[in-house]
Each structure stands twice: as C-alpha cells, then as structure tokens.
Design a protein around this motif. Structure first.
Motif, PDB file in Angstrom:
ATOM      1  N   UNK A  49     -19.705 -35.956  52.086  1.00 34.51           N
ATOM      2  CA  UNK A  49     -20.976 -36.621  52.312  1.00 34.51           C
ATOM      3  C   UNK A  49     -21.957 -35.613  52.883  1.00 34.51           C
ATOM      4  N   UNK A  50     -23.212 -35.823  52.611  1.00 34.38           N
ATOM      5  CA  UNK A  50     -24.242 -34.964  53.182  1.00 34.38           C
ATOM      6  C   UNK A  50     -24.302 -35.201  54.687  1.00 34.38           C
ATOM      7  N   UNK A  51     -24.627 -34.163  55.456  1.00 31.05           N
ATOM      8  CA  UNK A  51     -24.733 -34.367  56.905  1.00 31.05           C
ATOM      9  C   UNK A  51     -25.912 -35.280  57.238  1.00 31.05           C
ATOM     10  N   UNK A  52     -25.806 -35.957  58.367  1.00 31.29           N
ATOM     11  CA  UNK A  52     -26.911 -36.803  58.823  1.00 31.29           C
ATOM     12  C   UNK A  52     -28.080 -35.914  59.258  1.00 31.29           C
ATOM     13  N   UNK A  53     -29.237 -36.507  59.422  1.00 31.08           N
ATOM     14  CA  UNK A  53     -30.394 -35.742  59.902  1.00 31.08           C
ATOM     15  C   UNK A  53     -30.104 -35.122  61.265  1.00 31.08           C
ATOM     16  N   UNK A  54     -29.433 -35.891  62.116  1.00 33.53           N
ATOM     17  CA  UNK A  54     -29.111 -35.395  63.455  1.00 33.53           C
ATOM     18  C   UNK A  54     -28.162 -34.202  63.392  1.00 33.53           C
ATOM     19  N   UNK A  58     -29.013 -30.372  64.511  1.00 30.55           N
ATOM     20  CA  UNK A  58     -28.188 -29.658  65.475  1.00 30.55           C
ATOM     21  C   UNK A  58     -27.718 -28.325  64.918  1.00 30.55           C
ATOM     22  N   UNK A  59     -27.308 -28.299  63.654  1.00 27.46           N
ATOM     23  CA  UNK A  59     -26.905 -27.045  63.021  1.00 27.46           C
ATOM     24  C   UNK A  59     -28.059 -26.053  62.934  1.00 27.46           C
ATOM     25  N   UNK A  60     -29.237 -26.560  62.569  1.00 29.89           N
ATOM     26  CA  UNK A  60     -30.412 -25.680  62.469  1.00 29.89           C
ATOM     27  C   UNK A  60     -30.799 -25.116  63.832  1.00 29.89           C
TER      28      UNK A  60
END
Length: 67
Positions: A49-54, A58-60
């Motif tokens: 699944x694609x990661x959530x916006x949150x 956090x990764x960015x």
C-alpha cells in the motif's frame, strides 16, 4: 481432459529483470524464482500500500533532499 498449462512467460521475465530491475543476465540466472519475485515486488510495489500522508511527511522530514 484438462487444458495444457500456459507456456512460461520468458519474454516478460527477461524484460522485467533486465529492463525493469537493471539486472545483468548473470544476476537473473543466479536468482531463485522467490528472489526475482521479491525484487519485482520491491521495484514495482506489488502487494504494498502507498504510505499515508503522515508517514510520507515523516520520511521527508527525516531524509530531506539536499540542495
């Protein structure tokens, strides 16, 4: 009477491994089918699944692009 199995999709496997993954022929022939499937899943996102916006935010924040 049952139908004959479909032929193995060599053209698709070669295109995916050599083109999509950028593997050399030697790497492809040394890989097991399970290793090939795992590499394709990672590269093309199968079963993920694609990661959530949150999670993406956090990764960015944790790994910002360098300018």
């Amino acid at each position: 009477m049952s139908a004959a199995p479909a032929p193995f999709p060599w053209d698709d496997v070669l295109a995916a491994a050599l083109g999509g993954l950028g593997w050399t022929p030697e790497t492809l022939w040394r890989a097991t089918p399970r290793e090939l499937a795992a590499a394709l899943a990672v590269r093309f996102g199968a079963g993920r699944d694609a990661p959530s916006r949150e999670a993406l935010a956090a990764l960015m924040a944790a790994h910002p692009d360098r300018t």
